[in-house]
Motif scaffolding. Structure first.
Motif, PDB file in Angstrom:
ATOM      1  N   ALA A  49       0.849  -1.185   0.000  1.00  0.00           N
ATOM      2  CA  ALA A  49       0.000   0.000   0.000  1.00  0.00           C
ATOM      3  C   ALA A  49       0.888   1.240   0.000  1.00  0.00           C
ATOM      4  O   ALA A  49       1.916   1.278   0.691  1.00  0.00           O
ATOM      5  CB  ALA A  49      -0.912  -0.003   1.222  1.00  0.00           C
ATOM      6  N   ASP A  99      -4.416   3.583  -3.473  1.00  0.00           N
ATOM      7  CA  ASP A  99      -3.394   3.390  -2.449  1.00  0.00           C
ATOM      8  C   ASP A  99      -2.535   2.170  -2.770  1.00  0.00           C
ATOM      9  O   ASP A  99      -2.538   1.176  -2.043  1.00  0.00           O
ATOM     10  CB  ASP A  99      -4.087   3.232  -1.091  1.00  0.00           C
ATOM     11  N   SER A 187      -1.734  -3.721   6.376  1.00  0.00           N
ATOM     12  CA  SER A 187      -1.770  -2.928   5.149  1.00  0.00           C
ATOM     13  C   SER A 187      -0.754  -3.408   4.125  1.00  0.00           C
ATOM     14  O   SER A 187       0.418  -3.625   4.448  1.00  0.00           O
ATOM     15  CB  SER A 187      -1.488  -1.454   5.457  1.00  0.00           C
ATOM     16  N   THR A 217      -5.849  -2.337   1.884  1.00  0.00           N
ATOM     17  CA  THR A 217      -5.369  -0.963   2.005  1.00  0.00           C
ATOM     18  C   THR A 217      -5.907  -0.231   3.225  1.00  0.00           C
ATOM     19  O   THR A 217      -5.233   0.657   3.748  1.00  0.00           O
ATOM     20  CB  THR A 217      -5.701  -0.147   0.742  1.00  0.00           C
TER      21      THR A 217
END
Length: 276
Positions: A49, A99, A187, A217
């Motif tokens: 991410a 992202d 993440s 994300t």
């Protein structure tokens, strides 16, 4: 031999971290993709991410590689990768609207071999072709709160069901919800499917339903309470980010909506955590 995406992705998924100098570290998850350069030169790309790298102010991050020993044991052997230039600017490539981040790296030979071929990333028609929708089970790999499955540094495997409808096309719905326990440190981890519901009559390619659906994300919060719902960005945007590595002018998708829960907010699934 049947190629097992679960096992292969476990080997390809790594912990990313950077000490912040105050007794804490920023922790996230990444995974390696085999994405040859346009001239065919082999290339290993780390995907994560974007906010994981963005929150690392230093020039170098640690990638948690694992080395197999002759006796069957494993050694956790993190190595550094440069993520910022001398002026502090990022050297990774990010998607302009999603992202997602990617950076070409020089990985140890064992990890270069473990990188997942880019054709395992879901395409525009993967969800519709395989009739993927709400209630289908997917798996996710990561390092919740910086924890690994063992001392060797392998990621922790979780599973959950697709919790939103509709989930495609990615051009309209760039993210979808996954019902599983999300923690800081998850993440950037891959979300993937390895099995097809045999009751789906007529589903194409039912013998090989293995694909990376996207990457985790964010997570959903309401009144500062984590709802244990992950937000997954479609693999389409990983494809586009890989294309930007070679051509900064490559076309990208401007999506029209995001998955989410009315009245709730999205929060990062990465944060500073105390070192072990």
């Amino acid at each position: 031999m049947v190629w097992d995406l679960s096992t292969e992705l476990i080997h390809a998924t790594v912990q990313l971290e950077q000490p912040l100098g105050d007794g804490t570290r920023t922790v996230g998850t990444g995974f390696l993709i085999n994405a040859p350069a346009p001239d065919g030169t082999p290339r290993t790309v780390l995907v994560t991410a974007n906010h994981v790298l963005q929150k690392m102010p230093g020039a170098q991050a640690k990638v948690g590689y694992r080395i197999a020993n002759a006796d069957g044991s494993w050694t956790y052997s993190p190595q550094t990768v440069t993520i910022r230039d001398p002026s502090g600017g990022p050297v990774w490539t990010r998607h302009p609207s999603r992202d997602v981040a990617a950076i070409a790296i020089v990985a140890p030979p064992e990890f270069a071999k473990a990188a997942i071929p880019a054709n395992y990333l879901a395409g525009d028609d993967t969800f519709s072709k395989n009739q993927i929708g709400a209630g289908d089970e997917m798996m996710a790999l990561g390092f919740p709160r910086g924890l690994a499955a063992n001392q060797a540094g392998f990621p922790i495997l979780r599973s959950g069901r697709v919790a939103s409808y509709p989930v495609a096309p990615a051009t309209v719905f760039p993210t979808f919800l996954l019902d599983f326990s999300v923690f800081p440190g998850n993440s950037g981890g891959p979300v993937f499917m390895t099995a097809m519901d045999s009751r789906r009559a007529g589903a194409a390619d039912a013998a090989e339903p293995q694909f990376i659906a996207g990457l985790l994300t964010q997570q959903v919060e309401l009144n500062n309470e984590r709802l244990e719902i992950g937000i997954v960005t479609h693999a389409k945007y990983i494809h586009e980010t890989l294309a930007l590595l070679d051509n900064p002018a490559a076309p990208v998708t401007v999506a029209r909506a995001d998955a989410g829960v009315v009245g709730a907010s999205a929060a990062s699934a990465e944060e500073a955590a105390a070192p072990d």
